[in-house]
Design a protein around this motif. Structure first.
Motif, PDB file in Angstrom:
ATOM      1  N   UNK A  61      -2.404  -7.880  -9.707  1.00 47.95           N
ATOM      2  CA  UNK A  61      -2.228  -6.728  -8.828  1.00 47.95           C
ATOM      3  C   UNK A  61      -1.893  -5.556  -9.751  1.00 47.95           C
ATOM      4  N   UNK A  81       4.014   6.486  -3.895  1.00 46.53           N
ATOM      5  CA  UNK A  81       2.919   5.554  -4.077  1.00 46.53           C
ATOM      6  C   UNK A  81       3.290   4.351  -4.908  1.00 46.53           C
ATOM      7  N   UNK A  83       6.341   3.163  -5.591  1.00 45.60           N
ATOM      8  CA  UNK A  83       7.346   2.348  -4.905  1.00 45.60           C
ATOM      9  C   UNK A  83       6.710   1.540  -3.776  1.00 45.60           C
ATOM     10  N   UNK A  84       5.716   2.125  -3.123  1.00 42.35           N
ATOM     11  CA  UNK A  84       5.009   1.407  -2.057  1.00 42.35           C
ATOM     12  C   UNK A  84       4.269   0.198  -2.622  1.00 42.35           C
ATOM     13  N   UNK A  85       3.591   0.401  -3.734  1.00 46.39           N
ATOM     14  CA  UNK A  85       2.867  -0.715  -4.351  1.00 46.39           C
ATOM     15  C   UNK A  85       3.834  -1.793  -4.819  1.00 46.39           C
ATOM     16  N   UNK A  87       6.821  -2.427  -3.571  1.00 47.43           N
ATOM     17  CA  UNK A  87       7.326  -3.099  -2.372  1.00 47.43           C
ATOM     18  C   UNK A  87       6.314  -4.128  -1.868  1.00 47.43           C
ATOM     19  N   UNK A  88       5.042  -3.732  -1.847  1.00 46.26           N
ATOM     20  CA  UNK A  88       4.011  -4.644  -1.356  1.00 46.26           C
ATOM     21  C   UNK A  88       3.887  -5.866  -2.274  1.00 46.26           C
ATOM     22  N   UNK A  91       7.488  -7.884  -1.967  1.00 47.87           N
ATOM     23  CA  UNK A  91       7.886  -8.407  -0.660  1.00 47.87           C
ATOM     24  C   UNK A  91       6.754  -9.137   0.062  1.00 47.87           C
ATOM     25  N   UNK A  92       5.537  -8.643  -0.070  1.00 46.20           N
ATOM     26  CA  UNK A  92       4.436  -9.271   0.664  1.00 46.20           C
ATOM     27  C   UNK A  92       3.730 -10.319  -0.201  1.00 46.20           C
ATOM     28  N   UNK A 171      15.087  -5.589  -3.653  1.00 44.01           N
ATOM     29  CA  UNK A 171      14.216  -6.760  -3.580  1.00 44.01           C
ATOM     30  C   UNK A 171      13.924  -7.296  -4.979  1.00 44.01           C
TER      31      UNK A 171
ATOM     32  N   UNK B  43      -4.791  -1.177  -5.545  1.00 45.30           N
ATOM     33  CA  UNK B  43      -4.091  -2.102  -6.445  1.00 45.30           C
ATOM     34  C   UNK B  43      -4.589  -3.539  -6.312  1.00 45.30           C
ATOM     35  N   UNK B  44      -5.297  -3.809  -5.238  1.00 46.76           N
ATOM     36  CA  UNK B  44      -5.722  -5.179  -4.924  1.00 46.76           C
ATOM     37  C   UNK B  44      -6.308  -5.875  -6.158  1.00 46.76           C
ATOM     38  N   UNK B  45      -5.921  -7.140  -6.315  1.00 42.79           N
ATOM     39  CA  UNK B  45      -6.290  -7.884  -7.513  1.00 42.79           C
ATOM     40  C   UNK B  45      -7.771  -8.247  -7.584  1.00 42.79           C
ATOM     41  N   UNK B  66      -1.827   1.709  -3.465  1.00 44.23           N
ATOM     42  CA  UNK B  66      -2.138   0.898  -2.289  1.00 44.23           C
ATOM     43  C   UNK B  66      -3.113   1.654  -1.378  1.00 44.23           C
ATOM     44  N   UNK B 119       8.674  -3.552   5.191  1.00 41.02           N
ATOM     45  CA  UNK B 119       8.896  -4.658   4.262  1.00 41.02           C
ATOM     46  C   UNK B 119      10.286  -4.593   3.653  1.00 41.02           C
ATOM     47  N   UNK B 124       8.665   1.845   2.109  1.00 39.48           N
ATOM     48  CA  UNK B 124       7.779   2.643   1.259  1.00 39.48           C
ATOM     49  C   UNK B 124       6.325   2.512   1.694  1.00 39.48           C
ATOM     50  N   UNK B 125       5.926   1.299   2.076  1.00 42.30           N
ATOM     51  CA  UNK B 125       4.541   1.101   2.512  1.00 42.30           C
ATOM     52  C   UNK B 125       4.288   1.878   3.799  1.00 42.30           C
ATOM     53  N   UNK B 128       4.005   5.536   2.933  1.00 43.77           N
ATOM     54  CA  UNK B 128       2.797   5.796   2.150  1.00 43.77           C
ATOM     55  C   UNK B 128       1.559   5.741   3.033  1.00 43.77           C
TER      56      UNK B 128
END
Lengths: 222, 222, 222, 222
Positions: A61, A81, A83-85, A87-88, A91-92, A171, B43-45, B66, B119, B124-125, B128
């Motif tokens: 990622x 942006x 921090x959002x990435x 977090x994802x 956490x996800x 987290x 960002x997706x892998x 993201x 999350x 943040x997500x 965003x």
């Protein structure tokens, strides 16, 4: 229209790599991604994480911003942006490793070190790079004409800053404490291909060179 | 320590690709980067721009956040990573193309469409992804259980939003007017490998398929 | 006029402690202060650091804010009282220890845990306490009626947060790395007098009880 | 580990003062704090409010920041530690007195008067002390080498500024009007122990000396 270079590159991908890895792409589309690694890298065109780590689809990622920076946790302001990435990813996706990867000749680092004039009235680069100001405070003042060596040290100090900033996210802290997440620092020498990796005990960066039998000529980190 | 996967991948890179392209890396380190293309990707892998466009070092300046979002120009607030990267690419590197590239099965888009719970307390997500709210306003309300088809349409609408947001930056607008910069939209189907490209005349996305001889079975965009 | 209680207290100080320590005050006025310890404590009227550590003039530089919080390093915004005090203590006074000291029954912590309504339209307490939101993320959700035990755990987690935030200051990081500065966490039980101290290795808080021969009845931390 | 000085001081507290006042601590833990006085003092290690006013647990709610400053009410920006403490003291605790207490040889005041260079790139002290700029405007320009006398006058003027800033908070203004809250200024001479107290009628600071039988030699305020 989309530039020819991209059309040609896409054809090459489709005929070669996608053909070979097609099943993997299909499985990944079906099951969703499940990467174990988050890399925070720079936008620079010479430092693709997938290239440097020869990674396949689904493995990493990737966040890429100027100078591979993690800001501290903060909730004022609206859009974060990175921090959002983060977090994802944490956490996800529940990644198990976060690598902050800098590189030699980083334009963002140079811009900060040289106190460059704003590029536009928004001065987005100036504001963004100000996140590493406390990293610069850990070094001696380089004077008006910072050396390449200073810029490399600033880059490593900025990676330290990002690692400290990562720990301001609850987290991240929780998973690190539980042994479920590790934080790493790395630095890629564009000219030499040499990768410096941070020792989590000492905080010092040392080449991964011995491990990979890098010839001595690669030991210079530009 | 840094995960084994990355050590092995780096070894492979060093022994294979870096060996072959070493001179290019050295030249790029010496001369600095000079990419003509900025890609704003996710960002997706599964969607590395360098992989999908089979790009070499120095070719593409890459922002990855993201859901491949460009926020509108705004100066209140302090740190704008994507705007900083955009400013650097346009004003310092003077790229000639900007490609906003979405992809199928985007977790950020799905999170927005499904109104997922935060999350973390920072949310943040959520903050965003709120950047694409005006894109959602261009579509019918999908109800509580948005379909895959809706999520694809939302993704394409979000790309439109980002293209419009790009035009809120004076430097972008000026260069587009002068014919020095082109803006593009693209969408990658992970399962099929199919790339949809936006027609700048009509704003519609169509497969680059004919050009590349993609077999009909690839025309389904998951 | 100034309340009688203060007049009487000041008379008592002048006749007793100041008389005894007068030379020390004179020397300190002449030479300036040179404390080795910074304590970041709470405003609460029950937890004076000088009382709890029986400290004399010149020994402890003291910041007191609601819930003994250190914000992360950030430069947007204008006035950062705690960061200013931290900068002064570390850069000008070169303290060798920073202690973040929480305490039982903290009104700020309770306000956050109970999601209390704003006290005024400025909602200064709400905003200030939001700094510990990522600390709350490290704990399970306490539901609508958080227990005393939860509030104690939140308090300790908030101390962790402040310690992480301290490390986002370059000056702190540099001195910690150089072995010139140590960071500590402590927690005072108002009812029992018991002081919990954070083990820097494990991050766990344990009573300083054995050291001081505290009777078992004190081991309950309210 | 936590410094020996604190361990020894805590032992002393536990064996002496806590033993004697234990019941009071227990009652305060049970009932909660209910102080009538808020003191806004300086972080300086020589000016503990509890020491100077010989106060016991539960008597004084204490904010300590550099140079005992109250910022004006303002809501842009996120974290306002002193305003948060003020809000809590006035709205939740309903204190009846607020004392702004300065002191001789204040490093923050000196830093402002001497226009000292920033201590770090964040310049937190410089920004924080800028709150007293309008106080300096009420005095003649001291030139490049401000005298001790000037710095004392600046300190008193800064206390006036903080008292005025207190009145920018609606909750303070309302309670002052209703006779439920009084605002006070005080200034402690470290070398002499002398306390100057502001006359609310005239705004002049005069020693509390007669009241306490201070010998004439103490009338010099360093």
């Amino acid at each position: 229209m989309i530039p020819d270079r991209l059309v040609a590159g896409y054809k090459s991908f489709l005929g070669d790599r996608f053909s070979r890895e097609r099943q993997r792409y299909e499985v990944l589309a079906e099951s969703g991604q499940n990467p174990e690694i988050l890399i925070i890298g720079c936008c620079d065109s010479r430092v693709s994480p997938e290239v440097i780590f020869d990674a396949g689809p689904g493995e990493i990622f990737v966040v890429r911003n100027v100078a591979n920076i993690v800001p501290p946790y903060e909730t004022n302001g609206q859009f974060h942006g990175t921090s959002a990435a983060l977090e994802f990813a944490v956490e996800a996706l529940k990644v198990r490793h976060i690598v902050v990867m800098g590189h030699a000749s980083c334009g963002g680092i140079r811009s900060f070190a040289q106190k460059s004039a704003p590029l536009s009235s928004g001065d987005f680069i100036g504001k963004w790079m100000s996140i590493i100001a406390p990293a610069a405070d850990t070094l001696d003042d380089p004077g008006d004409n910072p050396s390449d060596n200073y810029m490399m040290r600033l880059n490593l100090a900025a990676i330290e800053q990002s690692l400290a900033n990562l720990m301001t996210f609850g987290s991240v802290r929780r998973r690190v404490s539980a042994g479920e997440l590790q934080l790493h620092g790395a630095y890629f020498g564009v000219a030499t291909g040499l990768l410096l990796v941070r020792d989590p005990e000492t905080g010092r960066f040392a080449p991964l060179a011995e491990d990979v039998g890098t010839p001595p000529s690669l030991l210079r980190c530009d």
